[in-house]
Design a protein around this motif. Sequence first.
Motif, PDB file in Angstrom:
ATOM      1  N   ILE A 164      -7.768  -4.908 -20.740  1.00 24.90           N
ATOM      2  CA  ILE A 164      -8.552  -4.638 -21.947  1.00 24.90           C
ATOM      3  C   ILE A 164      -7.749  -4.981 -23.200  1.00 24.90           C
ATOM      4  O   ILE A 164      -8.278  -5.555 -24.155  1.00 24.90           O
ATOM      5  N   VAL A 165      -6.460  -4.643 -23.211  1.00 27.03           N
ATOM      6  CA  VAL A 165      -5.601  -4.998 -24.351  1.00 27.03           C
ATOM      7  C   VAL A 165      -5.577  -6.519 -24.524  1.00 27.03           C
ATOM      8  O   VAL A 165      -5.693  -7.038 -25.643  1.00 27.03           O
ATOM      9  N   ALA A 166      -5.450  -7.237 -23.407  1.00 32.33           N
ATOM     10  CA  ALA A 166      -5.432  -8.701 -23.472  1.00 32.33           C
ATOM     11  C   ALA A 166      -6.754  -9.237 -24.005  1.00 32.33           C
ATOM     12  O   ALA A 166      -6.779 -10.194 -24.797  1.00 32.33           O
ATOM     13  N   ARG A 167      -7.855  -8.621 -23.601  1.00 35.01           N
ATOM     14  CA  ARG A 167      -9.157  -9.059 -24.097  1.00 35.01           C
ATOM     15  C   ARG A 167      -9.281  -8.815 -25.600  1.00 35.01           C
ATOM     16  O   ARG A 167      -9.826  -9.642 -26.339  1.00 35.01           O
ATOM     17  N   ALA A 168      -8.750  -7.692 -26.067  1.00 36.49           N
ATOM     18  CA  ALA A 168      -8.752  -7.414 -27.504  1.00 36.49           C
ATOM     19  C   ALA A 168      -7.927  -8.456 -28.250  1.00 36.49           C
ATOM     20  O   ALA A 168      -8.311  -8.916 -29.338  1.00 36.49           O
ATOM     21  N   CYS A 169      -6.795  -8.854 -27.674  1.00 33.71           N
ATOM     22  CA  CYS A 169      -5.949  -9.868 -28.314  1.00 33.71           C
ATOM     23  C   CYS A 169      -6.675 -11.205 -28.425  1.00 33.71           C
ATOM     24  O   CYS A 169      -6.486 -11.946 -29.404  1.00 33.71           O
ATOM     25  N   LYS A 170      -7.517 -11.523 -27.449  1.00 32.88           N
ATOM     26  CA  LYS A 170      -8.310 -12.751 -27.547  1.00 32.88           C
ATOM     27  C   LYS A 170      -9.253 -12.682 -28.744  1.00 32.88           C
ATOM     28  O   LYS A 170      -9.451 -13.674 -29.459  1.00 32.88           O
ATOM     29  N   GLY A 171      -9.840 -11.505 -28.966  1.00 33.35           N
ATOM     30  CA  GLY A 171     -10.719 -11.337 -30.121  1.00 33.35           C
ATOM     31  C   GLY A 171      -9.975 -11.465 -31.430  1.00 33.35           C
ATOM     32  O   GLY A 171     -10.472 -12.094 -32.388  1.00 33.35           O
ATOM     33  N   ILE A 172      -8.763 -10.880 -31.496  1.00 33.78           N
ATOM     34  CA  ILE A 172      -7.950 -10.994 -32.710  1.00 33.78           C
ATOM     35  C   ILE A 172      -7.557 -12.450 -32.938  1.00 33.78           C
ATOM     36  O   ILE A 172      -7.576 -12.959 -34.063  1.00 33.78           O
ATOM     37  N   SER A 173      -7.206 -13.140 -31.863  1.00 29.65           N
ATOM     38  CA  SER A 173      -6.826 -14.546 -31.956  1.00 29.65           C
ATOM     39  C   SER A 173      -7.953 -15.375 -32.565  1.00 29.65           C
ATOM     40  O   SER A 173      -7.719 -16.248 -33.421  1.00 29.65           O
ATOM     41  N   GLN A 174      -9.192 -15.113 -32.164  1.00 32.16           N
ATOM     42  CA  GLN A 174     -10.334 -15.844 -32.711  1.00 32.16           C
ATOM     43  C   GLN A 174     -10.475 -15.598 -34.211  1.00 32.16           C
ATOM     44  O   GLN A 174     -10.730 -16.524 -34.984  1.00 32.16           O
ATOM     45  N   ALA A 175     -10.289 -14.336 -34.625  1.00 32.72           N
ATOM     46  CA  ALA A 175     -10.384 -14.009 -36.052  1.00 32.72           C
ATOM     47  C   ALA A 175      -9.279 -14.699 -36.842  1.00 32.72           C
ATOM     48  O   ALA A 175      -9.510 -15.236 -37.934  1.00 32.72           O
ATOM     49  N   VAL A 176      -8.056 -14.694 -36.295  1.00 28.94           N
ATOM     50  CA  VAL A 176      -6.927 -15.350 -36.958  1.00 28.94           C
ATOM     51  C   VAL A 176      -7.190 -16.837 -37.100  1.00 28.94           C
ATOM     52  O   VAL A 176      -6.951 -17.445 -38.158  1.00 28.94           O
ATOM     53  N   ASN A 177      -7.690 -17.469 -36.028  1.00 29.21           N
ATOM     54  CA  ASN A 177      -7.901 -18.918 -36.033  1.00 29.21           C
ATOM     55  C   ASN A 177      -8.957 -19.360 -37.031  1.00 29.21           C
ATOM     56  O   ASN A 177      -8.896 -20.473 -37.560  1.00 29.21           O
ATOM     57  N   LYS A 178      -9.933 -18.509 -37.317  1.00 32.60           N
ATOM     58  CA  LYS A 178     -10.974 -18.869 -38.280  1.00 32.60           C
ATOM     59  C   LYS A 178     -10.433 -18.917 -39.697  1.00 32.60           C
ATOM     60  O   LYS A 178     -10.893 -19.704 -40.526  1.00 32.60           O
ATOM     61  N   GLY A 179      -9.455 -18.061 -40.000  1.00 30.55           N
ATOM     62  CA  GLY A 179      -8.836 -18.081 -41.318  1.00 30.55           C
ATOM     63  C   GLY A 179      -9.840 -17.972 -42.446  1.00 30.55           C
ATOM     64  O   GLY A 179     -10.742 -17.139 -42.434  1.00 30.55           O
ATOM     65  N   ALA A 180      -9.728 -18.857 -43.414  1.00 36.11           N
ATOM     66  CA  ALA A 180     -10.602 -18.823 -44.589  1.00 36.11           C
ATOM     67  C   ALA A 180     -12.076 -19.018 -44.205  1.00 36.11           C
ATOM     68  O   ALA A 180     -12.971 -18.514 -44.883  1.00 36.11           O
ATOM     69  N   LEU A 181     -12.333 -19.721 -43.109  1.00 31.70           N
ATOM     70  CA  LEU A 181     -13.719 -19.950 -42.680  1.00 31.70           C
ATOM     71  C   LEU A 181     -14.392 -18.653 -42.269  1.00 31.70           C
ATOM     72  O   LEU A 181     -15.610 -18.525 -42.349  1.00 31.70           O
ATOM     73  N   GLY A 182     -13.590 -17.676 -41.828  1.00 28.42           N
ATOM     74  CA  GLY A 182     -14.144 -16.403 -41.420  1.00 28.42           C
ATOM     75  C   GLY A 182     -14.074 -15.341 -42.493  1.00 28.42           C
ATOM     76  O   GLY A 182     -14.449 -14.180 -42.251  1.00 28.42           O
ATOM     77  N   GLY A 183     -13.563 -15.710 -43.660  1.00 27.35           N
ATOM     78  CA  GLY A 183     -13.458 -14.757 -44.757  1.00 27.35           C
ATOM     79  C   GLY A 183     -12.480 -13.630 -44.492  1.00 27.35           C
ATOM     80  O   GLY A 183     -12.649 -12.522 -45.000  1.00 27.35           O
ATOM     81  N   VAL A 184     -11.429 -13.913 -43.694  1.00 31.65           N
ATOM     82  CA  VAL A 184     -10.517 -12.850 -43.282  1.00 31.65           C
ATOM     83  C   VAL A 184      -9.164 -12.912 -43.992  1.00 31.65           C
ATOM     84  O   VAL A 184      -8.293 -12.073 -43.724  1.00 31.65           O
TER      85      VAL A 184
END
Length: 335
Positions: free
Chosen positions: A31-51
Amino acid sequence: MAQRISLTRYLVEQQRVDGLIPSQLRLLLEIVARACKGISQAVNKGALGGVLGSADSENVQGEVQKKLDIIANEVLIEANEWGGHLAAMASEEMDSIYVVPNRYPQGEYLLLFDPLDGSSNIDVNVSIGTIFSVLKKPEGHPGVTTEDFLQAGSKQVAAGYCIYGPQTTLVLTVGDGVAMFTLDREQGSFVLVQENVRIPADTKEFAINMSNMRHWDAPVKRYIDECLAGVEGPREKDFNMRWIASMVADVHRILTRGGIFLYPWDKREPNKPGKLRLMYEANPMAWLVEQAGGAATNGRERILDIPPKQLHERVSVILGSKNEVERVTRYHSGI
């Protein structure tokens, strides 16, 4: 083609074949690894994701939070609270512990994490990461309290980090060495890329923030001065300096090719033992480094032997190639 081993298969074998971890811990780590995949997606979007940018808020340490700090913290809580494996969580970004709500079953483990280490590097697209540590809740304690978390690092049952860089890589130990997994985005799973990671005992690289040199204690300054003296100095070899200002990235380099990382006590805040957090950063990284054949101390004692007194306790950190860490530690002893 060599057979690809997924994180799930690796953990199943750690549980079923080697008997190193129980099934509940295996499921928690997935589950921790799955959460890290979600964080990775948010990080990769950068400015495109408004984060990107500041969240205009501060954490318990009085540090300005980035938007991604808050997002990563929420992702880890939401992913882990319902699985039935945890009793409670603690985060560098939260004032107090987060007890699993009554509507979910409570497990026997405690999860601690720095949701996004190196967040000052977010906006400049430099590697950052998530650090995590798992403890077992002491038996015979009704409910969950902060005191349940105050265990020495030697009591960890699992620890690791996920680094979000050119590749997203998960680094893990359950007490049987260190393994690395890279996220295959096409398959959506972490795949084993290296087992039995080993840190060379000797090195020619050190990582430290040189701008703080005037504030260092004498033993640290002595060590760095000797490194900078090069082949003409007492070490009789040239050293390179590396500093990323992201502990995850600096430690990942050390696990990959050796080196020593120092974030020592300094004179600006003499009443604070150090900058880094013992339970969210130092303990999990120290265990990973030791499991890979390195060493980790606060300059005077093994980090994993330090009994925490507070949830957000700080500590001086010196870790990496064993012979170099032992040298700095000897200097603190006056040898």
